[in-house]
Design a protein around this motif. Structure first.
Motif: not given
Length: 171
Positions: A37-48
């Motif tokens: 699971p890479r949920f955190l990096i997906i959230a960071i991508f959406f933040l970016t």
């Protein structure tokens, strides 16, 4: 927007990833595939993309360091690759439209780049001897499918939250 909401939410994604691995191991499906699971990096991508590129890269550094400290034996890998992939995703979005479908696809591409970087780094330092085809079938494809499902489910709430965050920054 509460100024503590964003770091608390990203910290929750950080914890949820490890809980997810414990609660849903691949053995449930009688498979030797590895679901990452890479949920955190997906959230960071959406933040970016929807919030702030600057905050996305900063949170990439912070949580990359936390990833290295808690999950890996090599300090610096995720510290480097989280902000790098966030930066690359932001550059991709300058060329593409910022609709939710494209952002979801680009986020999954970012996850694939992160996984490929992790594989290449482990291959380079001889921590793995897995062939690329074996890696692609056992880890890369299941990881992409899992994170695509998460992106589809979380895309709209993350988009709304980060748009509010961007409005708060401009005020």
């Amino acid at each position: 927007m509460n100024r503590f909401l964003l770091p608390v939410m990203l910290a929750a994604f950080f914890v949820i990833e490890s809980v997810f691995v414990q609660l849903l191991p691949a053995e449930i499906f009688n498979s030797d595939r590895i679901l990452v699971p890479r949920f955190l990096i997906i959230a960071i991508f959406f933040l970016t993309i929807y919030g702030s590129k600057k905050y996305g890269i900063i949170y990439g550094f912070v949580f990359g360091l936390l990833y290295d400290v808690f999950y890996t034996e090599i300090l610096g890998f995720y510290l480097f690759f989280f902000p790098l992939t966030a930066y690359l995703v932001s550059k991709m979005m300058k060329v593409l439209q910022t609709n939710i479908v494209i952002v979801t696809i680009v986020s999954v591409i970012g996850v694939a780049l992160l996984e490929l970087g992790a594989y290449e780094m482990n291959l380079l330092i001889h921590r793995t001897d897995m062939s690329f085809s074996h890696f692609a079938s056992l880890r890369l494809l299941p990881t992409i499918v899992l994170n695509l499902a998460f992106s589809i489910i979380a895309a709209y709430p993350l988009k709304r939250l980060y748009e509010k965050f961007a409005e708060h920054l401009t005020e």
